[in-house]
Design a protein around this motif. Sequence first.
Motif, mmCIF file in Angstrom:
data_model
loop_
_atom_site.group_PDB
_atom_site.id
_atom_site.type_symbol
_atom_site.label_atom_id
_atom_site.label_comp_id
_atom_site.label_asym_id
_atom_site.label_seq_id
_atom_site.Cartn_x
_atom_site.Cartn_y
_atom_site.Cartn_z
ATOM 1 N N SER A 62 48.806 39.298 53.328
ATOM 2 C CA SER A 62 49.215 40.701 53.468
ATOM 3 C C SER A 62 48.849 41.556 52.270
ATOM 4 O O SER A 62 48.782 42.778 52.367
ATOM 5 C CB SER A 62 50.732 40.771 53.703
ATOM 6 N N VAL A 63 48.593 40.920 51.120
ATOM 7 C CA VAL A 63 48.305 41.696 49.902
ATOM 8 C C VAL A 63 46.996 41.289 49.240
ATOM 9 O O VAL A 63 46.608 41.872 48.231
ATOM 10 C CB VAL A 63 49.453 41.548 48.872
ATOM 11 N N ARG A 64 46.298 40.343 49.815
ATOM 12 C CA ARG A 64 45.149 39.709 49.157
ATOM 13 C C ARG A 64 44.128 40.705 48.633
ATOM 14 O O ARG A 64 43.557 40.529 47.557
ATOM 15 C CB ARG A 64 44.489 38.755 50.144
ATOM 16 N N ASP A 65 43.892 41.758 49.390
ATOM 17 C CA ASP A 65 42.832 42.712 49.016
ATOM 18 C C ASP A 65 43.304 43.753 48.006
ATOM 19 O O ASP A 65 42.494 44.560 47.534
ATOM 20 C CB ASP A 65 42.315 43.430 50.264
ATOM 21 N N ARG A 66 44.586 43.735 47.695
ATOM 22 C CA ARG A 66 45.108 44.828 46.867
ATOM 23 C C ARG A 66 45.781 44.368 45.584
ATOM 24 O O ARG A 66 46.186 45.211 44.776
ATOM 25 C CB ARG A 66 46.111 45.663 47.688
ATOM 26 N N VAL A 67 45.936 43.082 45.388
ATOM 27 C CA VAL A 67 46.638 42.614 44.187
ATOM 28 C C VAL A 67 45.799 41.586 43.436
ATOM 29 O O VAL A 67 44.959 40.887 44.019
ATOM 30 C CB VAL A 67 48.019 42.016 44.513
ATOM 31 N N THR A 68 46.071 41.525 42.142
ATOM 32 C CA THR A 68 45.453 40.530 41.282
ATOM 33 C C THR A 68 46.501 39.997 40.325
ATOM 34 O O THR A 68 47.210 40.781 39.682
ATOM 35 C CB THR A 68 44.301 41.134 40.465
ATOM 36 N N ILE A 69 46.588 38.687 40.266
ATOM 37 C CA ILE A 69 47.490 38.049 39.306
ATOM 38 C C ILE A 69 46.645 37.484 38.177
ATOM 39 O O ILE A 69 45.607 36.854 38.414
ATOM 40 C CB ILE A 69 48.319 36.934 39.974
ATOM 41 N N SER A 70 47.108 37.700 36.990
ATOM 42 C CA SER A 70 46.424 37.172 35.812
ATOM 43 C C SER A 70 47.464 36.721 34.801
ATOM 44 O O SER A 70 48.663 36.938 34.981
ATOM 45 C CB SER A 70 45.511 38.230 35.194
ATOM 46 N N ARG A 71 46.989 36.083 33.750
ATOM 47 C CA ARG A 71 47.923 35.683 32.703
ATOM 48 C C ARG A 71 47.220 35.725 31.360
ATOM 49 O O ARG A 71 46.018 35.559 31.247
ATOM 50 C CB ARG A 71 48.509 34.281 32.979
ATOM 51 N N ASP A 72 48.015 35.969 30.340
ATOM 52 C CA ASP A 72 47.531 35.989 28.968
ATOM 53 C C ASP A 72 48.240 34.853 28.249
ATOM 54 O O ASP A 72 49.445 34.938 27.977
ATOM 55 C CB ASP A 72 47.844 37.336 28.319
ATOM 56 N N LYS A 73 47.504 33.821 27.946
ATOM 57 C CA LYS A 73 48.116 32.648 27.320
ATOM 58 C C LYS A 73 48.716 32.988 25.964
ATOM 59 O O LYS A 73 49.812 32.535 25.623
ATOM 60 C CB LYS A 73 47.080 31.540 27.154
ATOM 61 N N ASP A 74 48.017 33.788 25.198
ATOM 62 C CA ASP A 74 48.487 34.111 23.845
ATOM 63 C C ASP A 74 49.811 34.863 23.864
ATOM 64 O O ASP A 74 50.659 34.684 23.000
ATOM 65 C CB ASP A 74 47.443 34.922 23.097
ATOM 66 N N SER A 76 51.834 34.692 26.479
ATOM 67 C CA SER A 76 52.705 33.972 27.398
ATOM 68 C C SER A 76 53.246 34.921 28.468
ATOM 69 O O SER A 76 54.451 34.940 28.753
ATOM 70 C CB SER A 76 53.856 33.305 26.632
ATOM 71 N N THR A 77 52.363 35.695 29.031
ATOM 72 C CA THR A 77 52.741 36.720 29.996
ATOM 73 C C THR A 77 51.849 36.657 31.220
ATOM 74 O O THR A 77 50.636 36.496 31.107
ATOM 75 C CB THR A 77 52.658 38.120 29.353
ATOM 76 N N MET A 78 52.481 36.793 32.363
ATOM 77 C CA MET A 78 51.781 36.865 33.640
ATOM 78 C C MET A 78 51.829 38.299 34.139
ATOM 79 O O MET A 78 52.816 39.006 33.890
ATOM 80 C CB MET A 78 52.464 35.919 34.642
ATOM 81 N N TYR A 79 50.786 38.706 34.844
ATOM 82 C CA TYR A 79 50.709 40.088 35.312
ATOM 83 C C TYR A 79 50.474 40.120 36.824
ATOM 84 O O TYR A 79 49.866 39.213 37.399
ATOM 85 C CB TYR A 79 49.562 40.824 34.624
ATOM 86 N N LEU A 80 50.939 41.197 37.417
ATOM 87 C CA LEU A 80 50.644 41.485 38.822
ATOM 88 C C LEU A 80 50.101 42.904 38.881
ATOM 89 O O LEU A 80 50.837 43.861 38.654
ATOM 90 C CB LEU A 80 51.899 41.365 39.685
ATOM 91 N N GLN A 81 48.814 43.011 39.126
ATOM 92 C CA GLN A 81 48.179 44.315 39.278
ATOM 93 C C GLN A 81 48.155 44.654 40.759
ATOM 94 O O GLN A 81 47.608 43.884 41.559
ATOM 95 C CB GLN A 81 46.753 44.276 38.724
ATOM 96 N N MET A 82 48.720 45.780 41.102
ATOM 97 C CA MET A 82 48.780 46.199 42.499
ATOM 98 C C MET A 82 48.060 47.535 42.641
ATOM 99 O O MET A 82 48.325 48.469 41.888
ATOM 100 C CB MET A 82 50.233 46.337 42.958
#
Length: 120
Positions: A62-74, A76-82
């Motif tokens: 339902s969201v595949r085309d509109r969201v991106t999940i990423s993470r910054d190891k340094d 220690s944070t995960m992101y959700l870009q919508m």
Amino acid sequence: VQLQASGGGLVQTGGSMRLSCAASGRTFINSLMGWFRQFPGKEREFVGNIRWGDNYTYYADSVRDRVTISRDKDKSTMYLQMNSLKPEDTAVYSCAADCNNWGTRHCDYWGQGTLVTVSS
């Protein structure tokens, strides 16, 4: 383990928003982490996963085309870009760690939710 979600707020239809999930308490190298959302009166819904160690991601159809999940190891944070947000994306978004499988809600650790409101 603590997960702190942030970045929610009010956005107009068609706009974008990036949520953050700061993780602390241990290393997450082997963790399958996820974003979920909950609509009023409904069960929590899967949005997407990221495997911390190799950055592999998996998304709900339902969201595949509109969201991106990423993470910054340094950080220690995960992101959700919508992107291209719609009023029906209005929900409380939560992050989780140590999910036992892709696409499931069975995760050991949860952060508090952050409300995203998309105005029409």
